[in-house]
Design a protein around this motif. Sequence first.
Motif, short mmCIF file in Angstrom:
data_model
loop_
_atom_site.label_atom_id
_atom_site.label_comp_id
_atom_site.label_asym_id
_atom_site.label_seq_id
_atom_site.Cartn_x
_atom_site.Cartn_y
_atom_site.Cartn_z
N HIS A 1 70.49 31.82 -40.34
CA HIS A 1 71.56 30.91 -40.71
C HIS A 1 71.03 29.68 -41.44
O HIS A 1 69.94 29.20 -41.14
N LYS B 1 71.82 26.75 -41.15
CA LYS B 1 71.67 25.55 -40.31
C LYS B 1 70.37 25.55 -39.52
O LYS B 1 70.10 24.63 -38.76
N SER C 1 85.01 25.34 -43.31
CA SER C 1 83.71 25.72 -42.76
C SER C 1 82.88 24.51 -42.35
O SER C 1 83.01 23.43 -42.92
N ASP C 2 82.01 24.74 -41.37
CA ASP C 2 81.05 23.69 -41.01
C ASP C 2 79.69 23.92 -41.68
O ASP C 2 78.75 23.17 -41.46
N ASP C 3 79.58 24.98 -42.48
CA ASP C 3 78.31 25.21 -43.18
C ASP C 3 78.23 24.22 -44.33
O ASP C 3 79.15 24.15 -45.15
MG MG Z 1 79.76 27.87 -39.80
#
Ligand code: MG
Length: 259
Positions: free
Chosen positions: A41, A43, A189-191
Amino acid sequence: MYSVRMRAERDKKHISGAERIVETKGISTTVSALAERALSHEKGKPDFINISVEALKTPIKNVTSLPLILTHVENAKEGKALAKGLLLTLGLPLLCIEKAILLLEKGPADGENMRGAIIMGMQGNRLEPDKHRGIRVSRMDITKGCSIELERAIVDAGLIPYYTYISEALVLATKVSSVKGTIAELCWSDDPSYTAGYVASKKLGYVRIPHLKQKGDPRGGRVFFVDNIDLDNYIHEMENTPLLVNKFCGLREISLDKP
Ligand code: MG
Ligand code: WAQ
């Protein structure tokens, strides 16, 4: 059938999660695919990965996806204006809409992202019992046949790099909209690199908005706008009732150009 679920975290902070519904013979490939995904990922590398495999004991609900509706906006400002307009069309009070947008902008868990979603009542009141965890929609997937149809439509629309995002969000939004009491969902999205989000509802479908935040912004989240729910039943259904999307309702593009 089995529910296979993955979540990954680092320093107790949520990084990513994903899940599938599979037959016995699909368990081991699914487990390794989800492990791979947890480890790759944007993150960062997790220090904790949980993968669970559980036999489903209740019957699976088979449903048709929401229609996928593509819009074009230039930037987050236009995207938010569009989202606001859609939510107003759906009958939500302006106060609710503005509060929801502000919460997602600022981080709804005391300035951080939540792991799950906000449930918001018609007065703008938050109903989820835990403001950090939120509620997690779970036990859902799309059938192989349906995902092939969806992929074809996404290829034709030139959006193939975003296939996984779109497919997973469409499945989740289809489940959320299918639960009695949901008026609409707002999500982005939080990406950090992914600026897209949507407004979804039974009435208008899954309206994809390519920009709801600036690139690089690590904040994101989900708000379920509800009316007249029994909270315990609502949460129980979101989390536990297994649901498979087995038919794709189709894709449309709408142009918002002013004449
Ligand atoms: Mg996300
Ligand atoms: N249940 C409830 N809330 C969830 C869940 C879940 N299973 N998974 C994530 N969330 C919440 C949580 O607060 C996350 O921070 C937030 O949603 C965003 O999650 O191109 O990528 O997985 O059409 O980052 C939408 C646009 C992408 C897709 C959504 O969400 C498209 C996305 P993310």
